[in-house]
Design an enzyme around this catalytic site. Sequence first.
Site, PDB file in Angstrom:
ATOM      1  N   ASP A 193      -1.110  -4.241  -0.104  1.00 31.44           N
ATOM      2  CA  ASP A 193      -1.509  -4.455  -1.270  1.00 31.44           C
ATOM      3  C   ASP A 193      -3.430  -4.692  -1.901  1.00 31.44           C
ATOM      4  O   ASP A 193      -3.064  -5.013  -3.319  1.00 31.44           O
ATOM      5  CB  ASP A 193      -0.297  -4.954  -1.639  1.00 31.44           C
ATOM      6  CG  ASP A 193      -0.850  -5.017  -3.317  1.00 31.44           C
ATOM      7  OD1 ASP A 193      -0.903  -3.308  -3.884  1.00 31.44           O
ATOM      8  OD2 ASP A 193      -0.648  -6.484  -4.137  1.00 31.44           O
ATOM      9  N   ARG A 194      -3.884  -5.939  -0.542  1.00 29.09           N
ATOM     10  CA  ARG A 194      -4.780  -6.588  -0.871  1.00 29.09           C
ATOM     11  C   ARG A 194      -6.067  -5.410  -0.839  1.00 29.09           C
ATOM     12  O   ARG A 194      -7.187  -6.065  -1.731  1.00 29.09           O
ATOM     13  CB  ARG A 194      -4.933  -7.433  -0.293  1.00 29.09           C
ATOM     14  CG  ARG A 194      -4.153  -8.828  -0.452  1.00 29.09           C
ATOM     15  CD  ARG A 194      -4.713  -9.337  -1.464  1.00 29.09           C
ATOM     16  NE  ARG A 194      -3.688 -10.236  -1.722  1.00 29.09           N
ATOM     17  CZ  ARG A 194      -3.490 -11.201  -2.834  1.00 29.09           C
ATOM     18  NH1 ARG A 194      -4.470 -11.030  -4.200  1.00 29.09           N
ATOM     19  NH2 ARG A 194      -2.706 -12.468  -2.952  1.00 29.09           N
ATOM     20  N   MET A 274       0.736  -4.902 -11.218  1.00 33.89           N
ATOM     21  CA  MET A 274       0.224  -4.726 -11.931  1.00 33.89           C
ATOM     22  C   MET A 274      -1.251  -4.425 -11.821  1.00 33.89           C
ATOM     23  O   MET A 274      -2.453  -3.866 -11.859  1.00 33.89           O
ATOM     24  CB  MET A 274      -0.096  -6.057 -12.963  1.00 33.89           C
ATOM     25  CG  MET A 274       0.882  -6.139 -14.402  1.00 33.89           C
ATOM     26  SD  MET A 274       1.256  -4.543 -14.671  1.00 33.89           S
ATOM     27  CE  MET A 274       0.146  -4.318 -15.473  1.00 33.89           C
ATOM     28  N   ARG A 275      -0.850  -4.910 -10.009  1.00 34.62           N
ATOM     29  CA  ARG A 275      -2.347  -4.562  -9.414  1.00 34.62           C
ATOM     30  C   ARG A 275      -3.393  -2.955  -9.146  1.00 34.62           C
ATOM     31  O   ARG A 275      -4.405  -3.343  -9.750  1.00 34.62           O
ATOM     32  CB  ARG A 275      -2.624  -5.443  -8.037  1.00 34.62           C
ATOM     33  CG  ARG A 275      -3.870  -5.270  -7.145  1.00 34.62           C
ATOM     34  CD  ARG A 275      -3.641  -6.182  -6.033  1.00 34.62           C
ATOM     35  NE  ARG A 275      -4.155  -7.884  -6.009  1.00 34.62           N
ATOM     36  CZ  ARG A 275      -2.803  -8.644  -5.667  1.00 34.62           C
ATOM     37  NH1 ARG A 275      -1.545  -7.955  -4.590  1.00 34.62           N
ATOM     38  NH2 ARG A 275      -2.972  -9.100  -5.597  1.00 34.62           N
ATOM     39  N   ALA A 276      -2.443  -2.733  -9.253  1.00 34.27           N
ATOM     40  CA  ALA A 276      -2.824  -1.011  -9.126  1.00 34.27           C
ATOM     41  C   ALA A 276      -3.516  -0.534 -10.220  1.00 34.27           C
ATOM     42  O   ALA A 276      -4.203   0.308 -10.298  1.00 34.27           O
ATOM     43  CB  ALA A 276      -1.414  -0.036  -8.668  1.00 34.27           C
TER      44      ALA A 276
END
Length: 664
Positions: A193-194, A274-276
Site C-alpha cells: 500500500d505504500r 483513503m490513501r488510494a
Amino acid sequence: MTIPFPFTAVVGQDDLRLALLLNAVSPAVGGVLVRGEKGTAKSTAVRALSALLPEVPVVPGCRFSCDPASPDPGCPDGPHETGGGVERPARMVELPVGASEDRLVGALDIERALSEGVKAFEPGLLADAHRGILYVDEVNLLHDHLVDLLLDAAAMGASYVEREGVSVRHAARFLLVGTMNPEEGELRPQLLDRFGLTVEVAASREPDQRVEVVRRRLAYDDDPTAFAARWAEEEAEVRARIVAARELLPSVRLGDGALRQIAATCAAFEVDGMRADIVMARTATALAAWAGRTDVLAEDVRQAALLALPHRRRRNPFDAPGLDEDKLDETLEEFGGSEDDDPDPDPGPDGPGGGGGQPDPGEGPEGGDTGARPEAGEGGQPQPSGGGEQSAVRASEPFRAKVLSVPGIGEGVAGRRSRARTEHGRTTGARRPQGALTKLHLAATVLAAAPHQRARGRSGPGLVVRRDDLRQATREGREGNLVLFVVDASGSMAARQRMSAVKGAVLSLLLDAYQRRDKVGLVTFRGTGADVALPPTSSVDAAAARLESLPTGGRTPLAAGLLRAHDVLRVERLRDPARRPLVVVVTDGRATGGPEPVALAGRAARLFAADGVASVVVDCESGPVRLGLAGQLAGELGGTAVTLDELRADSIAGLVKDVQRRAA
C-alpha cells in the site's frame, strides 16, 4: 563509471515509463512497484530514470543532503544556515535484499556513546537516498525487519536510530521504486500500500518489437558511450519536459467533478482506507501537468485509476491484480463532472506525451497492460496414471486456520510461525558479539566493565568501556518455515463435495503460510505414483493455482507420496539448512495399490519421525463409520492428526500444544 541504458531507448513498456515519469514530475505520488516476469527491462528502466531527474541543491558538506533553502533543523551535521547551496545530480540508491539493518538506517558507535557521550553516527542508505530514489530490486524478498524500517521512514519522512537511550534522527524522504517477480512470492500488504502506483510488465509477443529490443541491447553492449550519444537529444527533451511539468504542477486545477470521479471509483472498487483517493488525485494532477494542461480531465482520472488501484483492491493473495475496465468506465460516466469542471476540452499540445499523458520515449506498440494476466497453464505438469480420473473441482471458501508450528527453537529466516533466535524480538540473554555489534545488552555490558574500573584508572563520572566489555543481546522472535503439503488426490477423495472442502482447507493453510512468510511446496499422489506439483517456493499464488487445477481419481499410493515428500525435504535441506520444515499430510489415511501398501506407508512415515520432522495429518475421512487410519498415520509420523473441522481457528484449542507434546 557505468553508462546507464538510456530511458528513451526502452522499447514499449508504456505504462512502466509513464509511471516512472509521473513520479519524476510529482514525487508526492508515492513511488511505483513494477511487477512482471524476468527479463522485461524492469531494472533497466528504473536505473535509467535517475539520469532524467533535475539536479538537487544541497548544503555543502552535509552527509544528509539538506536543502539549503530549508535545512533540516535536526540534521546530525547541522545546524545549517539558509542559502549558499550547491547542485549535484539526484541519487539513485539501491537497497540489496540481504542488507543489514545498520546498512539501511546507519550505525551508531555504542562504545563512544557510552564512554564519551558522543553521537558518532555513520549514515546508511536511507540518508543517501534522501531527496532521491531508493530502489529495491526483488522487493518481495526483502526481510521483514527491513520492510518495517522502510514503512516507518516512508510514513514519517525521517529515519530514527535508537540504541539504549541514545538516538539519532535525520530526514529521509525518497522516491520508493521496487521491482518484483510475482512467481517468487508476494509482498506484504502494508508495504504494498505504500507504493503509490503499480504496473504489470510482460515481454512483447510481437516479433518486430522483440527484434528491436535485441538490436538496441546489442548496440548498447558493444559501445555504451556511442549508443547513449545517439539518444542524447531525446533524453534532453524528456528532461526538459519533466522540468516544465514540475513548474506547471502547482497551477493544475483539480475540479470538483474530477474529485467526485476519484471518490466514486475508489468506493466502487472497495479499496481500503483513503490513501488510494489521495494517490489518484496526485496522479491525475501529474498526468495533466505532463500533458501540458492546467485542468484535470476524465481521461487523467481513468489513467490514474489504472495505475493506482490494481494493488489496492486485492482481498487476498490469490486474487489476480488488475481492474475491470468496463466497470471503471461505467463509474466514470455515471459520476462525470459538469461542463464547468472541464472548461477546456483541448487535451494539450500536440507532440510527445499528448493525450492523457502517455509518454513518447521509445518505440513500438503500446504495452504494460495493467489488467490481470492469466496464470501460466498447468498442462505441462506430469500427471500420474490411474483410472477413473475426474475433472478438477473448485475449492470451498477459505477460512482462518489454526496456527501450526514447529516445536523447539530454530535459527531460520525471520517470519511469523515458529519460535527462533532472531535479530528482533524479546531479549532472552547476552553473549559476546560475533562481528559488528548490532543490539547492545546494556546491563550485561555494565556488569562486564564494572570490575575493571579501578584498574583502568577511572577518575571521572563516565564508565570506562573497552571493546571486550560489549555484550550482544540475544533475542527470540519468530521464523518462517517450509510448509510442505502432501495431498491425497486418489479416488477415495474424489467425491466432489469432499474434495472441495479439502481444497478449501489447503487454501486456508496456504493463506496462513503467506501471512507468516513461509516457503511452500506441494506433493500430490494418486494412481500409481506421486508428483511434485510445486517445488518449494515463496510464491503462494503458484501453489494455489496448482491446487485449483488438481484432478482426482485412481488408487491411493500413500507410500509413494510420503517418499517423494521425504526426497523433497532432503534436497531442500541442502539448499536452505536453517529453514525448518513442517509437513502437512492431507488424506483419509487409506493406502491401496502395490504389495503391502499399508506396511510400506508405515515404513515411509517412520522416516520422517527418525529425522525429527514436525508433521500434521489433516484427517479427511467422512461418513458414519470411521476407521481412524489418519490417526494411525500420524502416530507413525510422530505428529498429530486433526479433522477438517478442528483445523479452523475457532475450533478446539490446544492443537499446537498437542503437536509439540507429541514431538517432545
